[in-house]
Design a protein around this motif. Structure first.
Motif, PDB file in Angstrom:
ATOM      1  N   LEU A   1       7.534  -2.084 -11.996  1.00 37.38           N
ATOM      2  CA  LEU A   1       6.428  -1.189 -11.133  1.00 37.38           C
ATOM      3  C   LEU A   1       6.032  -1.150 -10.114  1.00 37.38           C
ATOM      4  N   PHE A   2       5.975  -0.272  -8.949  1.00 37.85           N
ATOM      5  CA  PHE A   2       4.749  -0.885  -8.127  1.00 37.85           C
ATOM      6  C   PHE A   2       4.805   0.920  -7.254  1.00 37.85           C
ATOM      7  N   ARG A   3       3.426   1.200  -7.096  1.00 42.22           N
ATOM      8  CA  ARG A   3       2.722   2.048  -7.287  1.00 42.22           C
ATOM      9  C   ARG A   3       3.611   2.562  -5.219  1.00 42.22           C
ATOM     10  N   PRO A   4       3.287   3.616  -4.679  1.00 47.51           N
ATOM     11  CA  PRO A   4       3.392   4.013  -3.110  1.00 47.51           C
ATOM     12  C   PRO A   4       1.924   3.911  -2.545  1.00 47.51           C
ATOM     13  N   VAL A   5       0.716   4.298  -3.144  1.00 44.93           N
ATOM     14  CA  VAL A   5      -0.709   3.785  -2.762  1.00 44.93           C
ATOM     15  C   VAL A   5      -0.888   2.851  -3.375  1.00 44.93           C
ATOM     16  N   ALA A   6      -2.017   2.397  -2.907  1.00 48.42           N
ATOM     17  CA  ALA A   6      -2.765   1.006  -3.380  1.00 48.42           C
ATOM     18  C   ALA A   6      -4.172   2.388  -3.895  1.00 48.42           C
ATOM     19  N   ALA A   7      -5.415   0.629  -4.632  1.00 47.07           N
ATOM     20  CA  ALA A   7      -6.323   1.523  -5.115  1.00 47.07           C
ATOM     21  C   ALA A   7      -7.357   2.067  -4.407  1.00 47.07           C
ATOM     22  N   ASP A   8      -7.266   1.184  -2.534  1.00 54.03           N
ATOM     23  CA  ASP A   8      -8.051   2.112  -2.280  1.00 54.03           C
ATOM     24  C   ASP A   8      -8.001   3.172  -1.950  1.00 54.03           C
ATOM     25  N   GLY A   9      -6.179   3.969  -1.695  1.00 50.32           N
ATOM     26  CA  GLY A   9      -5.576   4.810  -0.860  1.00 50.32           C
ATOM     27  C   GLY A   9      -5.230   4.466  -0.018  1.00 50.32           C
TER      28      GLY A   9
END
Length: 216
Positions: A143-151
């Motif tokens: 699982l890997f998101r395209p956007v980091a927690a800081d945007g």
């Protein structure tokens, strides 16, 4: 050759059986990216390599595998909401468009799978698989998101550093690997969301090959 002598057709390149459930572009990137085109492969009608290949009893099996991958990709991108809202005829149009090389027919449906709410800046997770010729492991998938927690948008380099750090050479070190998608080497600074939208295979996955840097 007599019909009774044929067991099951399969393909091979320089001693490696070719997996029918892998995209052909991925197979070329992994095994023959430095070869000249057209790609010369060997067709076999006997001695099916049971330990290396899945059986492919019919074209229905290919369609079922393709649709299974698309559903998995949409589960990662949209919690399956888009694919589940489609009708059976939409699923069939995806397959027929791919099978008959009709881009417009395929994209009329597939573009819906590439959309996302503007406020989210990207998909929920990026469907990807990373393949290496130097390991027995079929592929890496996490699982890997395209956007980091800081945007900030995650890049291809961010993905590799987290899930396959051996693919990236140190800044002051010799380049040991090529990172290939569709026969090209995208810059590691490329946003992962952009890659997913523009360089995914028809099954909606990014199939990323890590191959040794050619020495010649």
């Amino acid at each position: 050759m007599r019909q009774e002598d044929i067991s099951e057709i399969w393909f091979e390149y320089e001693g490696t059986p070719l997996k029918w459930h892998y995209p052909i572009g991925l197979l070329f990137d992994l095994l023959a990216s430095s070869s000249a085109l057209p790609w010369n492969i060997t067709v076999h009608f006997k001695s099916f390599p049971e330990k290396d290949l899945l059986h492919c009893p019919s074209k229905d099996a290919v369609e079922a595998h393709f649709m299974s991958c698309m559903k998995e990709a949409d589960a990662l991108k949209h919690k399956s909401q888009v694919i589940n809202e489609m009708q059976k005829k939409d699923h069939k149009q995806l397959w027929m468009g791919l099978q008959n090389d009709r881009f417009d027919q395929f994209w009329a449906i597939n573009r819906k799978l590439m959309e996302y709410p503007a406020e989210e800046n990207g998909f929920r997770y990026i469907p990807f698989r990373i393949y290496q010729t130097t390991t027995e492991r079929p592929f890496i998938q996490k699982l890997f998101r395209p956007v980091a927690a800081d945007g900030q948008l995650h890049t291809l380099g961010d993905l590799l550093r987290e899930v396959c750090p051996s693919a990236i050479s140190p800044e002051d070190g010799e380049k040991k690997n090529q990172v290939m998608i569709h026969g090209i080497e995208p810059m590691l600074e490329t946003p992962l969301q952009w890659l997913s939208e523009h360089l995914s295979y028809p099954d909606n996955f990014l199939h990323i090959s890590i191959i040794p840097q050619p020495t010649d």
